[in-house]
Enzyme design. Sequence first.
Site, PDB file in Angstrom:
ATOM      1  N   PRO A  12      63.685  -5.218 -52.072  1.00 18.19           N
ATOM      2  CA  PRO A  12      64.356  -4.467 -53.134  1.00 18.19           C
ATOM      3  C   PRO A  12      64.973  -3.171 -52.607  1.00 18.19           C
ATOM      4  O   PRO A  12      64.426  -2.534 -51.713  1.00 18.19           O
ATOM      5  CB  PRO A  12      63.218  -4.133 -54.113  1.00 18.19           C
ATOM      6  CG  PRO A  12      61.951  -4.512 -53.430  1.00 18.19           C
ATOM      7  CD  PRO A  12      62.240  -5.014 -52.070  1.00 18.19           C
ATOM      8  N   GLY A  13      66.080  -2.811 -53.182  1.00 10.50           N
ATOM      9  CA  GLY A  13      66.704  -1.524 -52.889  1.00 10.50           C
ATOM     10  C   GLY A  13      66.764  -0.706 -54.162  1.00 10.50           C
ATOM     11  O   GLY A  13      66.032   0.255 -54.369  1.00 10.50           O
ATOM     12  N   ARG A  14      67.616  -1.162 -55.070  1.00  8.12           N
ATOM     13  CA  ARG A  14      67.876  -0.419 -56.309  1.00  8.12           C
ATOM     14  C   ARG A  14      66.590  -0.135 -57.103  1.00  8.12           C
ATOM     15  O   ARG A  14      66.403   0.973 -57.585  1.00  8.12           O
ATOM     16  CB  ARG A  14      68.838  -1.243 -57.177  1.00  8.12           C
ATOM     17  CG  ARG A  14      69.346  -0.507 -58.398  1.00  8.12           C
ATOM     18  CD  ARG A  14      70.083  -1.464 -59.346  1.00  8.12           C
ATOM     19  NE  ARG A  14      70.983  -2.369 -58.686  1.00  8.12           N
ATOM     20  CZ  ARG A  14      72.294  -2.165 -58.516  1.00  8.12           C
ATOM     21  NH1 ARG A  14      72.850  -1.078 -58.975  1.00  8.12           N
ATOM     22  NH2 ARG A  14      73.041  -3.060 -57.897  1.00  8.12           N
ATOM     23  N   ARG A  33      80.487   3.831 -57.904  1.00  3.04           N
ATOM     24  CA  ARG A  33      80.055   2.759 -58.807  1.00  3.04           C
ATOM     25  C   ARG A  33      80.827   2.710 -60.131  1.00  3.04           C
ATOM     26  O   ARG A  33      81.193   1.628 -60.581  1.00  3.04           O
ATOM     27  CB  ARG A  33      78.546   2.813 -59.060  1.00  3.04           C
ATOM     28  CG  ARG A  33      77.711   2.704 -57.771  1.00  3.04           C
ATOM     29  CD  ARG A  33      76.245   2.410 -58.030  1.00  3.04           C
ATOM     30  NE  ARG A  33      76.057   1.042 -58.444  1.00  3.04           N
ATOM     31  CZ  ARG A  33      75.864   0.649 -59.673  1.00  3.04           C
ATOM     32  NH1 ARG A  33      75.782   1.530 -60.642  1.00  3.04           N
ATOM     33  NH2 ARG A  33      75.747  -0.611 -59.968  1.00  3.04           N
ATOM     34  N   TYR A  52      82.712  -0.809 -60.125  1.00  6.70           N
ATOM     35  CA  TYR A  52      82.073  -1.858 -60.935  1.00  6.70           C
ATOM     36  C   TYR A  52      82.149  -1.580 -62.431  1.00  6.70           C
ATOM     37  O   TYR A  52      81.497  -2.275 -63.215  1.00  6.70           O
ATOM     38  CB  TYR A  52      80.580  -1.974 -60.592  1.00  6.70           C
ATOM     39  CG  TYR A  52      80.239  -2.084 -59.128  1.00  6.70           C
ATOM     40  CD1 TYR A  52      80.486  -3.252 -58.412  1.00  6.70           C
ATOM     41  CD2 TYR A  52      79.627  -1.027 -58.461  1.00  6.70           C
ATOM     42  CE1 TYR A  52      80.136  -3.344 -57.067  1.00  6.70           C
ATOM     43  CE2 TYR A  52      79.281  -1.115 -57.121  1.00  6.70           C
ATOM     44  CZ  TYR A  52      79.545  -2.275 -56.434  1.00  6.70           C
ATOM     45  OH  TYR A  52      79.194  -2.371 -55.102  1.00  6.70           O
ATOM     46  N   CYS A 103      92.879  11.776 -55.934  1.00  4.74           N
ATOM     47  CA  CYS A 103      94.209  11.398 -56.419  1.00  4.74           C
ATOM     48  C   CYS A 103      94.318   9.908 -56.717  1.00  4.74           C
ATOM     49  O   CYS A 103      95.045   9.168 -56.034  1.00  4.74           O
ATOM     50  CB  CYS A 103      95.258  11.823 -55.408  1.00  4.74           C
ATOM     51  SG  CYS A 103      95.280  13.595 -55.233  1.00  4.74           S
ATOM     52  N   GLU A 104      93.560   9.459 -57.663  1.00  5.17           N
ATOM     53  CA  GLU A 104      93.585   8.077 -58.139  1.00  5.17           C
ATOM     54  C   GLU A 104      93.288   8.122 -59.628  1.00  5.17           C
ATOM     55  O   GLU A 104      92.342   8.812 -60.040  1.00  5.17           O
ATOM     56  CB  GLU A 104      92.462   7.240 -57.487  1.00  5.17           C
ATOM     57  CG  GLU A 104      92.485   7.154 -55.995  1.00  5.17           C
ATOM     58  CD  GLU A 104      93.266   5.963 -55.470  1.00  5.17           C
ATOM     59  OE1 GLU A 104      93.555   5.027 -56.248  1.00  5.17           O
ATOM     60  OE2 GLU A 104      93.586   5.983 -54.271  1.00  5.17           O
ATOM     61  N   TYR A 158      72.924   3.066 -53.850  1.00  2.00           N
ATOM     62  CA  TYR A 158      74.355   2.797 -53.711  1.00  2.00           C
ATOM     63  C   TYR A 158      75.200   3.995 -54.161  1.00  2.00           C
ATOM     64  O   TYR A 158      76.264   3.840 -54.738  1.00  2.00           O
ATOM     65  CB  TYR A 158      74.743   1.501 -54.444  1.00  2.00           C
ATOM     66  CG  TYR A 158      73.858   0.351 -54.023  1.00  2.00           C
ATOM     67  CD1 TYR A 158      73.941  -0.161 -52.736  1.00  2.00           C
ATOM     68  CD2 TYR A 158      72.896  -0.185 -54.879  1.00  2.00           C
ATOM     69  CE1 TYR A 158      73.095  -1.181 -52.312  1.00  2.00           C
ATOM     70  CE2 TYR A 158      72.043  -1.203 -54.469  1.00  2.00           C
ATOM     71  CZ  TYR A 158      72.155  -1.702 -53.178  1.00  2.00           C
ATOM     72  OH  TYR A 158      71.323  -2.700 -52.759  1.00  2.00           O
TER      73      TYR A 158
HETATM   74  N1  LLP Z   1      68.630  -8.049 -49.562  1.00  2.00           N
HETATM   75  C1  LLP Z   1      69.890  -8.427 -49.271  1.00  2.00           C
HETATM   76  C2  LLP Z   1      70.103  -9.493 -48.295  1.00  2.00           C
HETATM   77  C3  LLP Z   1      70.974  -7.804 -49.941  1.00  2.00           C
HETATM   78  O1  LLP Z   1      72.210  -8.200 -49.676  1.00  2.00           O
HETATM   79  C4  LLP Z   1      70.731  -6.796 -50.889  1.00  2.00           C
HETATM   80  C5  LLP Z   1      71.835  -6.125 -51.588  1.00  2.00           C
HETATM   81  C6  LLP Z   1      69.389  -6.411 -51.126  1.00  2.00           C
HETATM   82  C7  LLP Z   1      68.365  -7.081 -50.451  1.00  2.00           C
HETATM   83  C8  LLP Z   1      69.035  -5.311 -52.075  1.00  2.00           C
HETATM   84  O2  LLP Z   1      69.460  -5.575 -53.369  1.00  2.00           O
HETATM   85  P1  LLP Z   1      68.959  -4.656 -54.596  1.00  2.00           P
HETATM   86  O3  LLP Z   1      67.458  -4.811 -54.696  1.00  2.00           O
HETATM   87  O4  LLP Z   1      69.320  -3.259 -54.274  1.00  2.00           O
HETATM   88  O5  LLP Z   1      69.673  -5.192 -55.760  1.00  2.00           O
HETATM   89  N2  LLP Z   1      76.731  -1.775 -54.126  1.00  2.00           N
HETATM   90  C9  LLP Z   1      76.249  -2.576 -55.219  1.00  2.00           C
HETATM   91  C10 LLP Z   1      75.030  -3.374 -54.846  1.00  2.00           C
HETATM   92  C11 LLP Z   1      75.231  -4.268 -53.648  1.00  2.00           C
HETATM   93  C12 LLP Z   1      74.004  -5.042 -53.256  1.00  2.00           C
HETATM   94  C13 LLP Z   1      74.199  -5.747 -51.962  1.00  2.00           C
HETATM   95  N3  LLP Z   1      73.061  -6.427 -51.462  1.00  2.00           N
HETATM   96  C14 LLP Z   1      76.023  -1.683 -56.426  1.00  2.00           C
HETATM   97  O6  LLP Z   1      76.283  -0.477 -56.354  1.00  2.00           O
HETATM   98  O7  LLP Z   1      75.644  -2.167 -57.491  1.00  2.00           O
END
Ligand code: LLP
Length: 435
Positions: A290-292, A328, A332, A358-359, A387
């Site tokens: 997880p990231g987010r 973001r 998105y 400037c967009e 992100y």
């Molecule tokens: N593992 C892999 C292989 C991934 O490609 C990603 C995210 C993660 C884990 C982590 O995903 P998360 O738990 O954060 O959802 N920039 C975009 C999100 C792009 C996610 C790309 N891959 C945004 O701002 O919503």
Amino acid sequence: MDDGAATGFRAALFADAGLERRRHGLHFGGVRLSEVAKRVGTPVYLYNADVIRRQYRALDEALAPVPHRICFAVKANSNLGVLRVFRDLGAGADIVSGGEMARALAAGYPAERIVFSGVGKSPEELEAALAAGVGHIHLESSDELEKLTVIADRMGRSTAIGIRVNPDVTAETHPYIATGQGGIKFGVPFDQVLPLAKAVHAHPRLRLDSIAMHIGSQILDPAPYREGVSRLLGLITEIRAAGVDSLRNLDIGGGLGIRYKDEIPLEPARFVAAVLPLAKETGLTLVLEPGRYLVGSAGILLTTVLSRKHSGGKDLVLVDAGMNDLVRPSHYMAYHDIVELEAANRPESVVDVVGPVCETGDFLARDRTLPGLKAGERLAVLGAGAYGFVMASTYNGRPRPAEVLVDGGRWAVVRERETVASLFAGESAEPRWQL
Ligand code: LLP
């Protein structure tokens, strides 16, 4: 009368982030935000270490019934100060490039706790990963296997391998961040996994130890995870039946969605209930990336109002953070809540909050109800921990913001504001031509 207390979904967002209205304005993890803005300037990102720990522990505890590992997706927030918080919690790191690998190593992650995902890895990156002894390299194609075996043979190095499967399930999210369906660049198509697994197994330096998937990001419904995992289960049975006996890990990626407005976040309990019974059957260690979920709510971006305009019937509030700092909203159409640092009883109006780039697509919020804001006043943009800074650019000659870590009522700059001079260091107005 408005006493400044957060109500409705905003109260939940405040609790998620560790934000609190006190007599001297908005506080974040016990730190007075106007003080940080004054000392460090804006735009500035702040991350709350207590929230990061809370999120990690909630997931870790929910997964306790099975052997598991949580590898933080470094792409979500790669600041070394943040990476250190995860390292101290015992997390691993999920990386997608040589740059992220260097950061994880610099933050003190043992190489064996690193998973190298990444849809396109260069020969140099594969070589660096083998040299560092990265724990797991996740293959995306048979081409990549070929490239890796040449490099591993030349270096005389062995490694554990995972296969990132494209399970062909569709998760409901923004189409730019759905990664589990067929016809897109991510993962090995389902029908190509078994031959690839056999090829890995046949190589004396490689050990197939993980089957992986990552179906997308900001997912709020556990159903596609269940579907994806059950598809992987079928594959695991086939792979084992073919005599591959080295599997140790089932990596089901990241993607757990958080609250940006009034969503119901995908809390660990619901997620785990959907996947745990299936994962248990395999006897494998369950790995999450997880990231987010771990950092999204833990971060905010502070910005200062530069000026106001009324044009074409619209009220516009111009602030000093733009799409180059937080992309973001414009990329998105993502909602990020925005609150004023100093609550006051002022009439509200509907405004667009726009940046200095400037967009026309440079906005942080559209049609947002905010109290009357004056130039010089400060705002906090919520849900900016994932992100945010990592997707920042220097477009329009704008240095990237500073980053601050808040921990237990204290705060520290963990990345200085970029300087203008560094933006063109390495460029030359007097080219040295090569013939
Ligand atoms: N593992 C892999 C292989 C991934 O490609 C990603 C995210 C993660 C884990 C982590 O995903 P998360 O738990 O954060 O959802 N920039 C975009 C999100 C792009 C996610 C790309 N891959 C945004 O701002 O919503």
